[in-house]
Motif scaffolding. Structure first.
Motif: not given
Length: 369
Positions: A60-63, A81-86, A88-93
Motif C-alpha cells: 500500500x505504501x508503494x502504491x 520501518x519499511x521505507x528501504x523496501x520502497x 522511489x523513496x526519494x519522493x519522501x522529501x
C-alpha cells in the motif's frame, strides 16, 4: 527536486488530526491529492483519491509512492520501518532524520546539547537504581518521561521530594529524567526549509497556561528584541544542523528566574500555529506545502495583534457568550481535537496591542495573558 505545481500529485500518509487541513490547502493550491489511510470515512472532502491501508503495509505504501510526485507526512508518531523496501523513496522529501530525532526524547536532547543549546539537565533511566542515582544528580523537582514519545504519557511523572519517590517503581521500558521547571511563559518558533536547505523563521508564538487545559496562544507585531534575536539564533542552529525539507517548530520557555531553555522540536504543522491564519497572509498549511513542493518561501509578518483562547467543554458556554458580544472575534470549533485532549476549539481575539488584548481577555477570569 523539481517544482511541484498545480496539477501535480501529492501523496499524504494520513495522520488523522492534521490531515484534513492539509488536504483542503493542497486542493486550494491546485494539487491532485492521494491519501493513504486506514479510515477512508474520515476523508469527507470530494476530489481526493483514497488508498485504504496501513502505512506499514509495504504494498500500500508503494502504491502511494507510485501514483504521487512527492509523498509527505505530518506526524511524529509514524514509524517508517519499511521505507528501504520502497522504490522511489526519494519522493519522501522530508526524509526520516528529523522524524527519528523527534520520536526519541534522549536523542533529541543529545542533539540539542551537542549544539550548545540551553536545555535542562537530563539522564536516561531504565530501572529503580538508575532513577535513584539520577535524582541525586538532577535534584528535585524532576519529571520522568518515556524515551519514545509514541508511548503516551502526557505529563510524565513528577517528583517534588524524596517522599514521592520512595514508593515509586520504574515500569518496564526506557525513560528520561529531567529537571522540572517553574515556567513563566512558553514560546514556539516555526521554521521552513526548502530543497536547497535555505530556511526562513516565522513570527514567535507565545503561550500562557492558566491551568491544565485553559491557555492562550498569542501573536504580536512587536516582541522584545533580545528574545526575538535569541530564539531566531536557536532556530537557525537547529535548522542548519539537520537534513530536512519542510516545516518544523521549536518550543522554548522562560522560567520564573528569566532563564531561556529549549524544550523540544516539533515536526510539521501544530495546533498552536493555527493563529497564523487570522493575522498573517498565510496559513501554516500553505507554508508546509510551499517548502515541500519547492515553492519560494515567503517572509511572514503579523498585521494585527491577536490571541487564541483555547476552550474545552467546560468553558464552551463562556466562549459562545464572548463571541455574541464581540462581532469581530472569530470562533473555530474543532471537535476532532478531543481525540487527543479535551480541546474543542479556540476563540480568536483581536487588539491594537498587547494592552488592549489584556483589557479584553483578563476580565474573563478563565484566560489570562
Amino acid at each position: 527536486m523539481n517544482f511541484i505545481g498545480p496539477t501535480n500529485t501529492v501523496g499524504i500518509i494520513d495522520s488523522e488530526e492534521t490531515t484534513l487541513a492539509l488536504l483542503q490547502q493542497a486542493l486550494t493550491m491546485g494539487f491532485k491529492v492521494v491519501v493513504l489511510t486506514q479510515d477512508p470515512k474520515s476523508i469527507t472532502i470530494p476530489g481526493i483519491r483514497i488508498i485504504q491501508g496501513d502505512y506499514q503495509e509495504v504494498a500500500k505504501l508503494q502504491l502511494l509512492f507510485d501514483c504521487s510526485d512527492i509523498v509527505v507526512y505530518d506526524s511524529e508518531f509514524l514509524h517508517l520501518d519499511h521505507l528501504d523496501q520502497i522504490t522511489d523513496r526519494h519522493k519522501l522529501v522530508q526524509g526520516t532524520e528529523m522524524l527519528e530525532l523527534v520520536q526519541d526524547r534522549y536523542l533529541e536532547k543529545s542533539f540539542l546539547n551537542d549544539h550548545n543549546l540551553n536545555i535542562v539537565p537530563y539522564a536516561a533511566v531504565i530501572d529503580d537504581a538508575d532513577l535513584a542515582k539520577t535524582v541525586e544528580e538532577i535534584g528535585f523537582p524532576c519529571i520522568l518521561k518515556p524515551i519514545q514519545k509514541s508511548v503516551h504519557s502526557l505529563d510524565g511523572v513528577i517528583f517534588q521530594d524524596a517522599a514521592e519517590l520512595e514508593n515509586y517503581h520504574v515500569p518496564h521500558g526506557s525513560f528520561v529524567l529531567e529537571s522540572y521547571l517553574d515556567i513563566k511563559q512558553e514560546q514556539i518558533v516555526l521554521i521552513n526549509k526548502d530543497d536547497r536547505q535555505k530556511n526562513v523563521t516565522y513570527p514567535i508564538i507565545r503561550l500562557n497556561c492558566q491551568d491544565r487545559w485553559s491557555h492562550t496562544i498569542s501573536l504580536y507585531q512587536q516582541n522584545e528584541a533580545w528574545l526575538t534575536s535569541e530564539i531566531e539564533e536557536i532556530a537557525q542552529t537547529i535548522a542548519q544542523n539537520i537534513d530536512y525539507q519542510g516545516l518544523f517548530a521549536v518550543k522554548l520557555c522562560i522560567t520564573t528566574t528569566d532563564m531561556l531553555y529549549v524544550q523540544r522540536i516539533y515536526l510539521g504543522t501544530m495546533f498552536e500555529a493555527n493563529i497564523y491564519q487570522a493575522v498573517t497572509n498565510y496559513s501554516q498549511e500553505e507554508l508546509f506545502w510551499r517548502s515541500v513542493c519547492n515553492w519560494p518561501l515567503p517572509q511572514v509578518s503579523v498585521h494585527q495583534d491577536a490571541c487564541n483562547l483555547v476552550f474545552t467543554k467546560a468553558n464552551l458556554t463562556r466562549a459562545i457568550d464572548l463571541i455574541t458580544q464581540h462581532p469581530q472575534w472569530q470562533l473555530q470549533y474543532c471537535p476532532n481535537l478531543a481525540q487527543l485532549n479535551p480541546y474543542l476549539g479556540y476563540l480568536t481575539v483581536f487588539g491594537q496591542d498587547q494592552t488592549q488584548l489584556q483589557h479584553y481577555i483578563n476580565p474573563t477570569q478563565i484566560w489570562q495573558i
